[in-house]
Design an enzyme around this catalytic site. Structure first.
Site, PDB file in Angstrom:
ATOM      1  N   SER A 176      74.420 -44.560 -36.820  1.00 16.70           N
ATOM      2  CA  SER A 176      75.304 -43.373 -36.634  1.00 16.70           C
ATOM      3  C   SER A 176      74.706 -42.065 -36.526  1.00 16.70           C
ATOM      4  CB  SER A 176      76.108 -43.418 -38.288  1.00 16.70           C
ATOM      5  OG  SER A 176      75.316 -43.010 -39.092  1.00 16.70           O
ATOM      6  N   SER A 192      71.433 -46.982 -39.433  1.00 17.84           N
ATOM      7  CA  SER A 192      71.918 -45.737 -38.824  1.00 17.84           C
ATOM      8  C   SER A 192      70.773 -44.661 -38.379  1.00 17.84           C
ATOM      9  CB  SER A 192      72.896 -45.049 -39.882  1.00 17.84           C
ATOM     10  OG  SER A 192      74.015 -45.739 -39.929  1.00 17.84           O
ATOM     11  N   LYS A 248      71.764 -34.157 -39.646  1.00 22.60           N
ATOM     12  CA  LYS A 248      73.098 -35.034 -39.581  1.00 22.60           C
ATOM     13  C   LYS A 248      74.211 -34.375 -40.261  1.00 22.60           C
ATOM     14  CE  LYS A 248      74.573 -39.607 -40.006  1.00 22.60           C
ATOM     15  NZ  LYS A 248      74.002 -41.050 -40.451  1.00 22.60           N
TER      16      LYS A 248
END
Length: 251
Positions: free
Chosen positions: A139, A163, A65
């Site tokens: 996310s 997330s 990420k």
């Protein structure tokens, strides 16, 4: 003893880039490493395993990420104006690399990891892996979709308030979150320092647990208590079909 079903590291990298081209989902990535660079890294891993070294993740590739430091790639947290270039990997990334995986690149996310939809990014809205007309969830959108599409075997995300687990559930894979503090958050752009956790994406619970054990600090000795707890998001039955009508549309 049966043969290891994994391909060699170089072959796995080649398959990953072929898959990236086949699925044609550029919004998954913020920065994708050049194939020649990752193949050279993979060749060193193959040489080490051929010499008898045990690398538990040899023959795998992973994605990270974009709010987690990967040496040599910009850490953006989904905001180009915030970007900085880290000199070293975050501990979670370094530990996966030490175990033999090859990092493909950094993935898209809801900006600064604030959102559960996967669409709040200047790098584009990440479409769902099961149905590209629907959201991916966030996310950690790019990391989840990279695993769900078969590009990466593992991916790192973050989970402060869902997330990691939300995009795992929406894309039919496993999202595993350890108790806060078990995985170091050094080298992670904070959303909420007291709650942030590095999470793992994989296709199976076993693969996710194995990766999480590699990146986690040893559990403190506490009499009568087993390690954990683990917080897992797993896909619904029938490949999430019953949930499809309930997802919000991305466009």
């Amino acid at each position: 003893m049966s043969a290891d079903p994994r391909p060699g590291a170089v072959e796995r990298v080649r398959r990953a880039y072929a898959r990236i081209a086949a699925v044609d989902r550029p919004e998954v990535w913020i920065d994708l490493r050049p194939q020649a660079e990752t193949e050279a890294e993979a060749a060193l891993i193959d040489a080490r395993t051929a010499a008898g070294e045990h690398l538990p993740l040899a023959g795998t590739v992973c994605a990270v990420k974009g709010n987690i430091d990967v040496a040599g790639l910009p850490t953006t947290a989904g905001c180009p104006g915030y970007a900085y270039l880290p000199e070293r990997d975050a501990p979670a990334v370094a530990r996966l690399r030490a175990a033999g995986t090859v990092v493909l690149g950094t993935t898209n996310l809801d900006q600064f990891a604030t959102g559960l939809v996967g669409t709040r990014s200047p790098y584009g809205a990440v479409r769902g892996a099961v149905d590209p007309e629907r959201i991916s969830g966030g996310s950690s959108s790019g990391s989840a979709v990279a695993v769900a599409l078969g590009v990466a075997d593992l991916a790192l995300g973050t989970d402060t308030a869902g997330s990691g687990r939300v995009p795992a559930a929406l894309n039919g894979i496993v999202g595993l979150k350890a108790a806060p503090g078990r995985v170091p958050t050094e080298g992670v752009v904070p959303a909420c320092r007291s709650l942030d956790c590095v999470s793992v994406f994989a296709r199976t619970v076993g693969e996710a647990q194995s990766a999480l054990r590699l990146i986690a600090d040893p559990a403190p000795a506490r009499p009568g208590r087993r390690p954990g707890p683990w917080r897992i998001a797993v896909p619904a039955p029938a490949a999430l079909g019953p949930l499809a009508d309930g997802w919000a549309r991305a466009f």
